[in-house]
Design an enzyme around this catalytic site. Structure first.
Site, PDB file in Angstrom:
ATOM      1  CE  LYS A   1      -4.076  -2.110   2.079  1.00  0.00           C
ATOM      2  NZ  LYS A   1      -4.962  -2.192   3.252  1.00  0.00           N
TER       3      LYS A   1
ATOM      4  CE  LYS B   1     -17.964  -2.791  -0.836  1.00  0.00           C
ATOM      5  NZ  LYS B   1     -19.164  -2.222  -1.441  1.00  0.00           N
TER       6      LYS B   1
ATOM      7  CE  LYS C   1      -9.841 -10.995  -2.460  1.00  0.00           C
ATOM      8  NZ  LYS C   1      -9.119 -11.159  -1.189  1.00  0.00           N
TER       9      LYS C   1
END
Length: 332
Positions: free
Chosen positions: A114, A200, A197
């Protein structure tokens, strides 16, 4: 016989859980509460590692609670609470931070991934330290098992390392938890990008089947789902990822095996099949959504359930904090 304790949490970062959340995790939480002492937490403190809108955070925390209850988490069988309602999470989180090496924290893959995407200037320190808070979440309740997906295995290993380190240095304090890697079960993919997958983070909501969406919206999404060349309704992940994903969804919700469905739709086209999948999804989710909306209508009752859960959680957490402080030499 004393029931083994399980603990797991979910972030309130969206307006609705999606079908992947439910089939991949929450459905198994519901099953685990039958024979375990289950603690389930809405981890709102973890949601602060990114930019936060206070109105949205509050709304999403309540929506998460309502959905968990509507999906089958029972306040009589489980302790359901909000993380920030139990201050001991922060207290033990700080101790875990002081026990963790900088290099050890730097190696956590989710932080590396991230922070590389967003750059170090915009990455919050909380994203770096949140695995220690996650360790505190688990150790606070002396959990035997932590139901997690495979991608969280590294965090469980860190938790075990920190617990063993503390116990060795300061005396027996924490139970060493085991990761309860959730059963593979139904692996659900994005219905617009069936090789990815359902998540969100995919960027587009059109590939998600969301629990709080209207029946009409979900039916429309499924009828617009990406399919494959040909007309045969057959499970083949390599050649037919779109149809295979829809077969998995139908099977998971209807209880029919994939081979039964292949036989049922033999000789029929994709249109008939997608209509059938839409009907199964809509009818399965309809009462769940209705119950969640009903719970949200009576906000006071919903918050009372969460406060009751927090009270039970505080009683367990207080014992752990007391032992931790005493073993560290803090004056009580």
């Amino acid at each position: 016989m004393t029931r083994k304790r399980v603990l797991s949490g979910i972030q309130p970062t969206s307006d609705s859980f999606h079908l992947g959340n439910y089939l991949g995790a929450v459905k198994q939480w519901v099953e685990l509460q039958e024979e375990h002492d289950a603690f389930y937490c809405i981890v709102d403190l973890h949601a602060l590692t990114v930019e936060t809108d206070p109105t949205l955070l509050r709304k999403r925390t309540l929506v998460s609670a309502a959905q968990l209850l509507a999906l089958g988490i029972s306040p009589e069988k489980s302790t359901l609470f909000v993380q920030s309602h139990v201050p001991a999470h922060n207290q033990l989180g700080w101790i875990m931070e002081c026990l963790t090496g900088f290099g050890e924290a730097s190696r956590m893959t989710q932080f590396k991934d991230k922070s590389q995407k967003s750059g170090t200037d915009t990455t919050r320190v909380g994203l770096f330290t949140y695995p220690m808070l996650m360790s505190a979440d688990i150790l606070l309740y002396q959990a035997h098992y932590v139901p997690v997906g495979e991608d969280q295995r590294q965090h469980i290993e860190l938790t075990r390392d920190l617990a063993e380190r503390f116990n060795t240095k300061y005396g027996q304090t924490f139970r060493i938890p085991e990761g309860y890697i959730l059963k593979e079960g139904a692996k659900i993919y994005d219905i617009q990008e069936p090789t990815s997958k359902m998540s969100k983070s995919s960027g587009s909501g059109s590939g998600l089947i969301e629990i709080m969406d209207t029946p009409e919206a979900n039916a429309k999404k499924i009828k617009s789902a990406v399919t494959d060349t040909g007309r045969e309704v057959k499970f083949d992940l390599a050649q037919k990822p779109g149809i295979s994903n829809l077969l998995t969804i139908h099977s998971a919700l209807s209880g029919k095996s994939v081979s039964e469905l292949e036989a049922e739709f033999e000789g029929k086209g994709y249109g008939d099949f997608k209509s059938a999948v839409a009907e199964v999804v809509v009818e399965y989710l309809r009462p769940i959504r209705a119950r969640a909306l009903e719970l949200l209508e009576d906000e006071k009752h919903l918050i009372d359930i969460l406060h009751d859960g927090a009270q039970k959680a505080k009683e367990v957490a207080a014992l752990t904090i007391s032992d931790t402080y005493k073993n560290l030499g803090m004056v009580l």
